[in-house]
Write an enzyme that holds these catalytic residues in place. Structure first.
Site, mmCIF file in Angstrom:
data_model
loop_
_atom_site.group_PDB
_atom_site.id
_atom_site.type_symbol
_atom_site.label_atom_id
_atom_site.label_comp_id
_atom_site.label_asym_id
_atom_site.label_seq_id
_atom_site.Cartn_x
_atom_site.Cartn_y
_atom_site.Cartn_z
ATOM 1 N N PHE A 49 -3.696 3.278 53.074
ATOM 2 C CA PHE A 49 -4.851 3.472 52.480
ATOM 3 C C PHE A 49 -5.026 2.357 51.287
ATOM 4 O O PHE A 49 -5.107 2.711 50.183
ATOM 5 C CB PHE A 49 -5.264 4.767 51.842
ATOM 6 C CG PHE A 49 -5.542 5.689 52.778
ATOM 7 C CD1 PHE A 49 -6.689 5.961 53.295
ATOM 8 C CD2 PHE A 49 -4.338 6.716 53.092
ATOM 9 C CE1 PHE A 49 -6.895 6.804 54.326
ATOM 10 C CE2 PHE A 49 -4.609 7.612 54.245
ATOM 11 C CZ PHE A 49 -5.820 7.741 54.699
ATOM 12 N N HIS A 50 -4.521 1.202 51.478
ATOM 13 C CA HIS A 50 -4.719 -0.102 50.565
ATOM 14 C C HIS A 50 -4.357 -1.224 51.317
ATOM 15 O O HIS A 50 -4.353 -1.402 52.255
ATOM 16 C CB HIS A 50 -3.407 0.303 49.493
ATOM 17 C CG HIS A 50 -2.154 0.184 50.075
ATOM 18 N ND1 HIS A 50 -1.325 1.243 50.155
ATOM 19 C CD2 HIS A 50 -1.511 -0.835 50.663
ATOM 20 C CE1 HIS A 50 -0.156 0.827 50.963
ATOM 21 N NE2 HIS A 50 -0.388 -0.420 51.133
ATOM 22 N N ALA A 51 -4.872 -2.307 50.467
ATOM 23 C CA ALA A 51 -4.463 -3.774 50.991
ATOM 24 C C ALA A 51 -3.566 -4.312 49.724
ATOM 25 O O ALA A 51 -3.547 -3.846 48.717
ATOM 26 C CB ALA A 51 -5.710 -4.315 51.016
#
Ligand code: T46
Length: 131
Positions: A49-51
């Site tokens: 749930f991230h970049a």
């Protein structure tokens, strides 16, 4: 549109089993500054749930399997990693989530930088603004 970027590593196999060598600048397209691995993830758990703003990574399921959702802000794709001889390249600005871990999954990740929380984009709307 987004396509998963797989790296197929050479497998050296004989009667003793298999061996894969990971070499920076050869089959890994960056200087490897960090290696971490994820294991014991319950089957119904999602991670990620991230970049990342700058980090490049290659993820390899050295044991078991898991799935990735990759999202570049214009399209999404799901893919499965289930071989110790296949790496998934995750460049910067790719939102990613990992899910459907098998009980025995060991997900090893090669990273181009040391751990730096300020490189993470953990809010999806911030990610969309960035890309
Ligand atoms: C990624 C995906 C594929 C550290 O202290 N050092 C590290 O090198 C890492 C990777 C994490 N941590 C700490 C930060 C958190 O307190 O370990 C904790 C769990 O990390 P996180 O919630 O970011 O884990 P995932 O599975 O959501 O994401 C990880 C990586 O952090 C991330 O860079 O791309 O795997």
């Amino acid at each position: 549109m987004i396509e998963p970027e797989f790296i197929h590593f050479k497998e050296i196999k004989d009667y003793r089993g298999g061996l894969v060598a990971l070499e920076q600048g050869q089959n890994v397209p960056f200087e490897i500054k960090r290696v971490y691995y994820i294991y014991g993830t319950p089957a119904n758990t999602r991670r990620g749930f991230h970049a990342h703003k700058a980090l490049e990574q290659v993820a390899i399921c050295v044991k078991g399997a898991c799935s990735f959702l990759l999202d570049n802000g214009k399209g999404k794709v799901d893919c499965r990693l289930d071989s110790p001889a296949v790496g998934l390249y995750i460049g910067k600005n790719i939102w990613h989530e990992m899910y459907n871990f098998t009980d025995d999954c060991v997900l090893m990740v090669l990273a181009s930088e040391l751990y730096d929380e300020s490189d993470y984009i953990r809010d999806y709307n911030d990610f969309l603004k960035e890309v």
